[in-house]
Design a protein around this motif. Structure first.
Motif, PDB file in Angstrom:
ATOM      1  N   ASP A 100       4.103   2.605  -0.885  1.00  0.00           N
ATOM      2  CA  ASP A 100       4.491   1.567  -1.841  1.00  0.00           C
ATOM      3  C   ASP A 100       3.390   0.518  -1.984  1.00  0.00           C
ATOM      4  O   ASP A 100       3.028   0.128  -3.094  1.00  0.00           O
ATOM      5  CB  ASP A 100       5.790   0.883  -1.401  1.00  0.00           C
ATOM      6  CG  ASP A 100       6.979   1.826  -1.363  1.00  0.00           C
ATOM      7  OD1 ASP A 100       6.926   2.890  -2.024  1.00  0.00           O
ATOM      8  OD2 ASP A 100       7.955   1.503  -0.662  1.00  0.00           O
ATOM      9  N   LEU A 101       2.868   0.065  -0.861  1.00  0.00           N
ATOM     10  CA  LEU A 101       1.813  -0.946  -0.886  1.00  0.00           C
ATOM     11  C   LEU A 101       0.533  -0.378  -1.497  1.00  0.00           C
ATOM     12  O   LEU A 101      -0.091  -1.006  -2.354  1.00  0.00           O
ATOM     13  CB  LEU A 101       1.530  -1.479   0.525  1.00  0.00           C
ATOM     14  CG  LEU A 101       0.414  -2.524   0.619  1.00  0.00           C
ATOM     15  CD1 LEU A 101       0.786  -3.795  -0.143  1.00  0.00           C
ATOM     16  CD2 LEU A 101       0.120  -2.845   2.074  1.00  0.00           C
ATOM     17  N   LEU A 102       0.155   0.822  -1.074  1.00  0.00           N
ATOM     18  CA  LEU A 102      -1.078   1.412  -1.593  1.00  0.00           C
ATOM     19  C   LEU A 102      -0.964   1.717  -3.085  1.00  0.00           C
ATOM     20  O   LEU A 102      -1.959   1.625  -3.816  1.00  0.00           O
ATOM     21  CB  LEU A 102      -1.449   2.660  -0.796  1.00  0.00           C
ATOM     22  CG  LEU A 102      -1.759   2.410   0.687  1.00  0.00           C
ATOM     23  CD1 LEU A 102      -2.264   3.683   1.355  1.00  0.00           C
ATOM     24  CD2 LEU A 102      -2.737   1.270   0.894  1.00  0.00           C
ATOM     25  N   ASP A 103       0.232   2.051  -3.558  1.00  0.00           N
ATOM     26  CA  ASP A 103       0.429   2.242  -5.005  1.00  0.00           C
ATOM     27  C   ASP A 103       0.196   0.936  -5.758  1.00  0.00           C
ATOM     28  O   ASP A 103      -0.377   0.937  -6.853  1.00  0.00           O
ATOM     29  CB  ASP A 103       1.853   2.747  -5.295  1.00  0.00           C
ATOM     30  CG  ASP A 103       2.039   4.211  -4.940  1.00  0.00           C
ATOM     31  OD1 ASP A 103       1.026   4.927  -4.716  1.00  0.00           O
ATOM     32  OD2 ASP A 103       3.212   4.653  -4.882  1.00  0.00           O
ATOM     33  N   GLN A 104       0.628  -0.169  -5.173  1.00  0.00           N
ATOM     34  CA  GLN A 104       0.389  -1.468  -5.809  1.00  0.00           C
ATOM     35  C   GLN A 104      -1.102  -1.796  -5.824  1.00  0.00           C
ATOM     36  O   GLN A 104      -1.620  -2.320  -6.816  1.00  0.00           O
ATOM     37  CB  GLN A 104       1.176  -2.563  -5.092  1.00  0.00           C
ATOM     38  CG  GLN A 104       2.671  -2.449  -5.293  1.00  0.00           C
ATOM     39  CD  GLN A 104       3.425  -3.503  -4.512  1.00  0.00           C
ATOM     40  OE1 GLN A 104       3.018  -4.659  -4.459  1.00  0.00           O
ATOM     41  NE2 GLN A 104       4.522  -3.106  -3.896  1.00  0.00           N
ATOM     42  N   PHE A 105      -1.794  -1.499  -4.732  1.00  0.00           N
ATOM     43  CA  PHE A 105      -3.248  -1.685  -4.706  1.00  0.00           C
ATOM     44  C   PHE A 105      -3.900  -0.844  -5.800  1.00  0.00           C
ATOM     45  O   PHE A 105      -4.775  -1.312  -6.525  1.00  0.00           O
ATOM     46  CB  PHE A 105      -3.827  -1.271  -3.350  1.00  0.00           C
ATOM     47  CG  PHE A 105      -3.547  -2.205  -2.207  1.00  0.00           C
ATOM     48  CD1 PHE A 105      -2.870  -3.400  -2.368  1.00  0.00           C
ATOM     49  CD2 PHE A 105      -3.976  -1.867  -0.935  1.00  0.00           C
ATOM     50  CE1 PHE A 105      -2.619  -4.244  -1.295  1.00  0.00           C
ATOM     51  CE2 PHE A 105      -3.745  -2.704   0.148  1.00  0.00           C
ATOM     52  CZ  PHE A 105      -3.067  -3.890  -0.037  1.00  0.00           C
ATOM     53  N   ALA A 106      -3.480   0.420  -5.889  1.00  0.00           N
ATOM     54  CA  ALA A 106      -4.053   1.335  -6.885  1.00  0.00           C
ATOM     55  C   ALA A 106      -3.834   0.800  -8.292  1.00  0.00           C
ATOM     56  O   ALA A 106      -4.724   0.884  -9.145  1.00  0.00           O
ATOM     57  CB  ALA A 106      -3.440   2.720  -6.731  1.00  0.00           C
ATOM     58  N   ARG A 107      -2.686   0.241  -8.543  1.00  0.00           N
ATOM     59  CA  ARG A 107      -2.382  -0.305  -9.870  1.00  0.00           C
ATOM     60  C   ARG A 107      -3.361  -1.418 -10.230  1.00  0.00           C
ATOM     61  O   ARG A 107      -3.803  -1.522 -11.370  1.00  0.00           O
ATOM     62  CB  ARG A 107      -0.947  -0.812  -9.898  1.00  0.00           C
ATOM     63  CG  ARG A 107      -0.487  -1.244 -11.244  1.00  0.00           C
ATOM     64  CD  ARG A 107       1.035  -1.323 -11.305  1.00  0.00           C
ATOM     65  NE  ARG A 107       1.478  -1.685 -12.613  1.00  0.00           N
ATOM     66  CZ  ARG A 107       1.410  -0.916 -13.674  1.00  0.00           C
ATOM     67  NH1 ARG A 107       0.917   0.287 -13.581  1.00  0.00           N
ATOM     68  NH2 ARG A 107       1.833  -1.341 -14.850  1.00  0.00           N
ATOM     69  N   VAL A 108      -3.715  -2.246  -9.262  1.00  0.00           N
ATOM     70  CA  VAL A 108      -4.683  -3.320  -9.511  1.00  0.00           C
ATOM     71  C   VAL A 108      -6.026  -2.717  -9.929  1.00  0.00           C
ATOM     72  O   VAL A 108      -6.636  -3.161 -10.907  1.00  0.00           O
ATOM     73  CB  VAL A 108      -4.844  -4.221  -8.266  1.00  0.00           C
ATOM     74  CG1 VAL A 108      -6.014  -5.175  -8.424  1.00  0.00           C
ATOM     75  CG2 VAL A 108      -3.551  -4.982  -7.999  1.00  0.00           C
ATOM     76  N   TYR A 109      -6.479  -1.689  -9.224  1.00  0.00           N
ATOM     77  CA  TYR A 109      -7.745  -1.036  -9.584  1.00  0.00           C
ATOM     78  C   TYR A 109      -7.631  -0.346 -10.937  1.00  0.00           C
ATOM     79  O   TYR A 109      -8.563  -0.390 -11.747  1.00  0.00           O
ATOM     80  CB  TYR A 109      -8.167  -0.032  -8.510  1.00  0.00           C
ATOM     81  CG  TYR A 109      -8.705  -0.695  -7.276  1.00  0.00           C
ATOM     82  CD1 TYR A 109      -9.963  -1.290  -7.272  1.00  0.00           C
ATOM     83  CD2 TYR A 109      -7.956  -0.741  -6.101  1.00  0.00           C
ATOM     84  CE1 TYR A 109     -10.451  -1.910  -6.137  1.00  0.00           C
ATOM     85  CE2 TYR A 109      -8.444  -1.353  -4.970  1.00  0.00           C
ATOM     86  CZ  TYR A 109      -9.691  -1.945  -4.986  1.00  0.00           C
ATOM     87  OH  TYR A 109     -10.177  -2.560  -3.871  1.00  0.00           O
ATOM     88  N   ALA A 110      -6.502   0.288 -11.210  1.00  0.00           N
ATOM     89  CA  ALA A 110      -6.317   0.991 -12.483  1.00  0.00           C
ATOM     90  C   ALA A 110      -6.351   0.014 -13.659  1.00  0.00           C
ATOM     91  O   ALA A 110      -6.782   0.388 -14.759  1.00  0.00           O
ATOM     92  CB  ALA A 110      -5.002   1.769 -12.471  1.00  0.00           C
ATOM     93  N   LEU A 111      -5.928  -1.204 -13.452  1.00  0.00           N
ATOM     94  CA  LEU A 111      -5.981  -2.206 -14.517  1.00  0.00           C
ATOM     95  C   LEU A 111      -7.389  -2.750 -14.726  1.00  0.00           C
ATOM     96  O   LEU A 111      -7.705  -3.251 -15.793  1.00  0.00           O
ATOM     97  CB  LEU A 111      -5.026  -3.363 -14.197  1.00  0.00           C
ATOM     98  CG  LEU A 111      -3.542  -3.029 -14.318  1.00  0.00           C
ATOM     99  CD1 LEU A 111      -2.692  -4.163 -13.753  1.00  0.00           C
ATOM    100  CD2 LEU A 111      -3.168  -2.748 -15.761  1.00  0.00           C
ATOM    101  N   ARG A 112      -8.212  -2.664 -13.705  1.00  0.00           N
ATOM    102  CA  ARG A 112      -9.564  -3.231 -13.777  1.00  0.00           C
ATOM    103  C   ARG A 112     -10.637  -2.226 -14.215  1.00  0.00           C
ATOM    104  O   ARG A 112     -11.693  -2.616 -14.687  1.00  0.00           O
ATOM    105  CB  ARG A 112      -9.967  -3.780 -12.413  1.00  0.00           C
ATOM    106  CG  ARG A 112      -9.116  -4.907 -11.923  1.00  0.00           C
ATOM    107  CD  ARG A 112      -9.672  -6.225 -12.423  1.00  0.00           C
ATOM    108  NE  ARG A 112      -9.056  -7.335 -11.750  1.00  0.00           N
ATOM    109  CZ  ARG A 112      -8.248  -8.186 -12.354  1.00  0.00           C
ATOM    110  NH1 ARG A 112      -7.955  -8.041 -13.611  1.00  0.00           N
ATOM    111  NH2 ARG A 112      -7.736  -9.197 -11.695  1.00  0.00           N
TER     112      ARG A 112
END
Length: 174
Positions: A100-112
């Motif tokens: 769950d946490l790593l998916d949130q991290f990934a989302r931040v990178y995917a937006l950038r």
């Protein structure tokens, strides 16, 4: 420092904190509201997985467990054995939630980053040099923090001395 100046400084600190908090909330709302292509999110997650050498999730859960234990032991030192067991059980409950946490991290990178950029990043971290960098990042970051701390301590002393000298030049003594 006068009362007015102290109040102004306090108000400035509160305003700065409020601005940072508002920015974080706005970014958080943006992150969850914005759509991201599944392949872009998958590449971002692969990058997060490739670079998670510090085991940030596990470290965070254990740190919170230690902090909880310390806080509860001060209230009742006689329950250390039971507390240790319960905290261990609670830590085990969190074991399956890392994704769950790593998916949130990934989302931040995917937006950038674009899908193409993420592919290039993943390709690099899949390489031998990228793996070496990922493995070394934790130790490098600790070394950089130590260097920054020494620099900041030296800067603090030097800066303060220069400010006092400048005030002395203006006839003000502290």
């Amino acid at each position: 420092m006068t009362f007015v100046n102290r109040n102004w400084m306090r108000g400035a600190r509160v305003a700065a904190f409020a601005a940072v908090a508002a920015g974080a909330l706005a970014f958080s709302a943006l992150t969850f509201a914005q759509e991201v292509a599944p392949e872009q999110l998958a590449l971002a997650r692969k990058y997060v997985d490739l670079t998670d050498r510090a085991a940030v999730f596990e470290t965070t859960v254990v740190t919170v467990g230690i902090d909880s234990m310390a806080q509860l032991l001060t209230q009742n030192p006689e329950i250390e054995a039971q507390l240790d067991e319960v905290i261990g059980d609670v830590i085990k409950e969190y074991n399956g939630r890392k994704g769950d946490l790593l998916d949130q991290f990934a989302r931040v990178y995917a937006l950038r980053f674009t899908t193409d950029e993420l592919q290039q990043i993943v390709n690099f971290y899949d390489s031998a040099v990228g793996q070496k960098l990922a493995a070394a990042n934790s130790e490098v970051n600790m070394d950089l923090q130590r260097i920054l701390q020494v620099y900041e301590n030296n800067l603090r002393v030097e800066f303060f001395a220069k400010v006092r000298a400048g005030l002395r030049d203006k006839g003000i003594t502290l």
